[in-house]
Motif scaffolding. Structure first.
Motif, PDB file in Angstrom:
ATOM      1  N   GLY A 139       0.847  -1.200   0.000  1.00  0.00           N
ATOM      2  CA  GLY A 139       0.000   0.000   0.000  1.00  0.00           C
ATOM      3  C   GLY A 139       0.876   1.241   0.000  1.00  0.00           C
ATOM      4  N   PHE A 190      -8.908  -2.285   4.946  1.00  0.00           N
ATOM      5  CA  PHE A 190      -9.473  -3.613   4.680  1.00  0.00           C
ATOM      6  C   PHE A 190     -10.603  -3.926   5.645  1.00  0.00           C
ATOM      7  CE2 PHE A 190      -4.905  -4.204   3.541  1.00  0.00           C
ATOM      8  CZ  PHE A 190      -5.096  -4.368   2.193  1.00  0.00           C
ATOM      9  N   GLY A 248      -7.072   4.359  -0.911  1.00  0.00           N
ATOM     10  CA  GLY A 248      -6.738   4.619   0.478  1.00  0.00           C
ATOM     11  C   GLY A 248      -7.544   5.698   1.145  1.00  0.00           C
ATOM     12  N   SER A 299      -7.044   7.027  -5.046  1.00  0.00           N
ATOM     13  CA  SER A 299      -6.376   5.974  -4.312  1.00  0.00           C
ATOM     14  C   SER A 299      -7.449   5.104  -3.683  1.00  0.00           C
ATOM     15  CB  SER A 299      -5.517   6.663  -3.264  1.00  0.00           C
ATOM     16  OG  SER A 299      -5.354   5.852  -2.161  1.00  0.00           O
ATOM     17  N   SER A 314      -4.315   0.632  -6.503  1.00  0.00           N
ATOM     18  CA  SER A 314      -5.338   1.615  -6.896  1.00  0.00           C
ATOM     19  C   SER A 314      -5.424   1.726  -8.417  1.00  0.00           C
ATOM     20  CB  SER A 314      -5.015   2.979  -6.295  1.00  0.00           C
ATOM     21  OG  SER A 314      -3.844   3.483  -6.890  1.00  0.00           O
ATOM     22  N   GLY A 350       1.322   3.849  -1.906  1.00  0.00           N
ATOM     23  CA  GLY A 350       0.905   5.209  -2.263  1.00  0.00           C
ATOM     24  C   GLY A 350       2.093   5.960  -2.845  1.00  0.00           C
ATOM     25  N   PRO A 351       2.294   7.217  -2.442  1.00  0.00           N
ATOM     26  CA  PRO A 351       3.391   7.994  -3.019  1.00  0.00           C
ATOM     27  C   PRO A 351       4.770   7.668  -2.431  1.00  0.00           C
ATOM     28  CG  PRO A 351       2.148   9.319  -1.464  1.00  0.00           C
ATOM     29  CD  PRO A 351       1.443   7.996  -1.540  1.00  0.00           C
ATOM     30  N   PHE A 383       3.119   7.183  -8.738  1.00  0.00           N
ATOM     31  CA  PHE A 383       3.052   5.827  -9.295  1.00  0.00           C
ATOM     32  C   PHE A 383       3.762   5.812 -10.649  1.00  0.00           C
ATOM     33  CE2 PHE A 383      -0.989   5.768  -6.707  1.00  0.00           C
ATOM     34  CZ  PHE A 383      -0.497   4.910  -5.740  1.00  0.00           C
ATOM     35  N   LEU A 430      -0.786  -4.973  -7.223  1.00  0.00           N
ATOM     36  CA  LEU A 430      -1.415  -6.157  -6.630  1.00  0.00           C
ATOM     37  C   LEU A 430      -2.648  -5.735  -5.854  1.00  0.00           C
ATOM     38  CD1 LEU A 430       1.651  -7.947  -4.938  1.00  0.00           C
ATOM     39  CD2 LEU A 430       0.565  -8.584  -7.097  1.00  0.00           C
ATOM     40  N   LEU A 488      -2.372   1.203   5.856  1.00  0.00           N
ATOM     41  CA  LEU A 488      -3.011   0.297   4.898  1.00  0.00           C
ATOM     42  C   LEU A 488      -4.037  -0.610   5.567  1.00  0.00           C
ATOM     43  CD1 LEU A 488      -3.150  -1.081   2.075  1.00  0.00           C
ATOM     44  CD2 LEU A 488      -1.413  -2.671   2.918  1.00  0.00           C
TER      45      LEU A 488
HETATM   46  C1  LIG Z   1      -3.389   5.949   2.944  1.00  0.00           C
HETATM   47  S1  LIG Z   1      -2.423   5.287   1.651  1.00  0.00           S
HETATM   48  C2  LIG Z   1      -0.858   4.992   2.471  1.00  0.00           C
HETATM   49  C3  LIG Z   1       0.318   5.417   1.641  1.00  0.00           C
HETATM   50  C4  LIG Z   1       1.686   5.196   2.284  1.00  0.00           C
HETATM   51  N1  LIG Z   1       1.912   3.806   2.619  1.00  0.00           N
HETATM   52  C5  LIG Z   1       1.904   6.048   3.509  1.00  0.00           C
HETATM   53  O1  LIG Z   1       2.288   5.496   4.556  1.00  0.00           O
HETATM   54  O2  LIG Z   1       1.688   7.269   3.430  1.00  0.00           O
HETATM   55  C6  LIG Z   1      -3.068   3.642   1.461  1.00  0.00           C
HETATM   56  C7  LIG Z   1      -2.626   2.985   0.160  1.00  0.00           C
HETATM   57  O3  LIG Z   1      -3.064   1.632   0.175  1.00  0.00           O
HETATM   58  C8  LIG Z   1      -3.529   1.291  -1.107  1.00  0.00           C
HETATM   59  N2  LIG Z   1      -4.513   0.198  -1.017  1.00  0.00           N
HETATM   60  C9  LIG Z   1      -5.680   0.200  -0.353  1.00  0.00           C
HETATM   61  N3  LIG Z   1      -6.338  -0.962  -0.530  1.00  0.00           N
HETATM   62  C10 LIG Z   1      -5.532  -1.733  -1.304  1.00  0.00           C
HETATM   63  C11 LIG Z   1      -5.642  -3.054  -1.841  1.00  0.00           C
HETATM   64  N4  LIG Z   1      -6.720  -3.819  -1.631  1.00  0.00           N
HETATM   65  N5  LIG Z   1      -4.638  -3.531  -2.606  1.00  0.00           N
HETATM   66  C12 LIG Z   1      -3.528  -2.767  -2.849  1.00  0.00           C
HETATM   67  N6  LIG Z   1      -3.368  -1.508  -2.371  1.00  0.00           N
HETATM   68  C13 LIG Z   1      -4.363  -0.993  -1.609  1.00  0.00           C
HETATM   69  C14 LIG Z   1      -4.150   2.571  -1.637  1.00  0.00           C
HETATM   70  O4  LIG Z   1      -4.243   2.582  -3.050  1.00  0.00           O
HETATM   71  C15 LIG Z   1      -3.234   3.639  -1.060  1.00  0.00           C
HETATM   72  O5  LIG Z   1      -2.238   4.022  -1.968  1.00  0.00           O
END
Ligand SMILES: C[S@@+](CC[C@H](N)C(=O)[O-])C[C@H]1O[C@@H](n2cnc3c(N)ncnc32)[C@H](O)[C@@H]1O
Length: 225
Positions: free
Chosen positions: A20, A94, A172, A170, A35, A22-23, A62, A69, A90
């Motif tokens: 997860g 869920f 997220g 995202s 995402s 993100g950036p 990205f 995944l 992350l």
């Molecule tokens: C809030 S962001 C966290 C970004 C970074 N890890 C941080 O600590 O700032 C959560 C990330 O988890 C990813 N994410 C959420 N559900 C996911 C899934 N089922 N599979 C893969 N990535 C997922 C989102 O796309 C998002 O980029």
């Protein structure tokens, strides 16, 4: 070759997953995200660049190296093949059943001696602040009380955290669970992890944790023994 078709494990000395991401996509980690925007930028990067140039989408971190995944599914890594797994903000995205499955998956793919570290918003802190605000207002005379800050705090939870939707942004932005130290430690231990405990920001058995860890929330780490 798409990111999903990459070989299941990579023959490098140290295999570290940043789930997860993100950036936050440092070198030396396999930076994983699922995402729509990550998919577009990784698999159809010329289209993503064009849409960014046209200002239809905002710029993104990205890129082609981002591993795409859906983390609700089985991790495409062999048993005992990964050295360290980090997941910042992350797990709360869920449903609890998916979080349980992913915690078990992390245990499966980690080598003996491997480390899982998860950082999530701290539910206790969130609702403690709510109670403090409530007590503060209730301590005032009736005419002086003001519920605005309380409503803002509740609004942050229901409007901004739990129900916000950004279709092509995202995955997220919506929280599906809220953790505290007890629940998160239980989750780790139920999956088999040992030496599980709350850790301080950047204090870890993972050497270069500072390259992935951005938030100082509730952080729990466990070891596969
Ligand atoms: C809030 S962001 C966290 C970004 C970074 N890890 C941080 O600590 O700032 C959560 C990330 O988890 C990813 N994410 C959420 N559900 C996911 C899934 N089922 N599979 C893969 N990535 C997922 C989102 O796309 C998002 O980029």
């Amino acid at each position: 070759m798409t990111a999903d078709q990459q070989s299941p494990t990579r023959s490098v000395d140290s295999l570290k997953l940043n789930l997860g991401c993100g950036p936050v996509q440092p070198e030396g980690w396999i930076n994983v995200d699922g995402s729509m925007r990550a998919k577009l930028a990784s698999r159809l990067s010329p289209i993503d660049s064009l849409l960014t140039k046209l200002r239809i989408f905002p710029p993104t971190e990205f890129n082609r190296k981002t591993r795409i995944l859906d983390l609700r599914k089985r991790l495409p890594f062999d048993d005992n093949s990964v050295d360290a797994i980090y997941a910042g903000e992350l797990w709360e995205h869920f449903e609890i059943g998916d979080a349980r499955r992913l915690t078990h998956e992390c245990y499966r793919v980690l080598k003996t001696g491997g480390v899982l570290r998860v950082c999530v918003p701290d539910g206790v802190e969130f609702w403690r602040t709510y109670l403090e605000k409530f007590d503060l207002e209730m301590g005032k005379s009736r005419q002086m009380r003001d519920s605005t800050e309380l409503a803002n705090h509740v609004g942050m939870y229901f409007r901004d955290i739990c129900t916000r939707r950004i279709w092509f942004g995202s995955l997220g932005h919506v929280h599906k669970w809220q953790y505290d130290e007890l629940q998160l430690i239980d989750l780790f231990e139920s999956a088999g992890f040992s030496s599980v405990g709350r850790r301080r920001f950047h204090e870890s058995q993972i050497e270069d944790v500072a390259s992935v860890e951005r938030s100082d929330f509730l952080i729990v780490e466990g070891l596969k023994q």
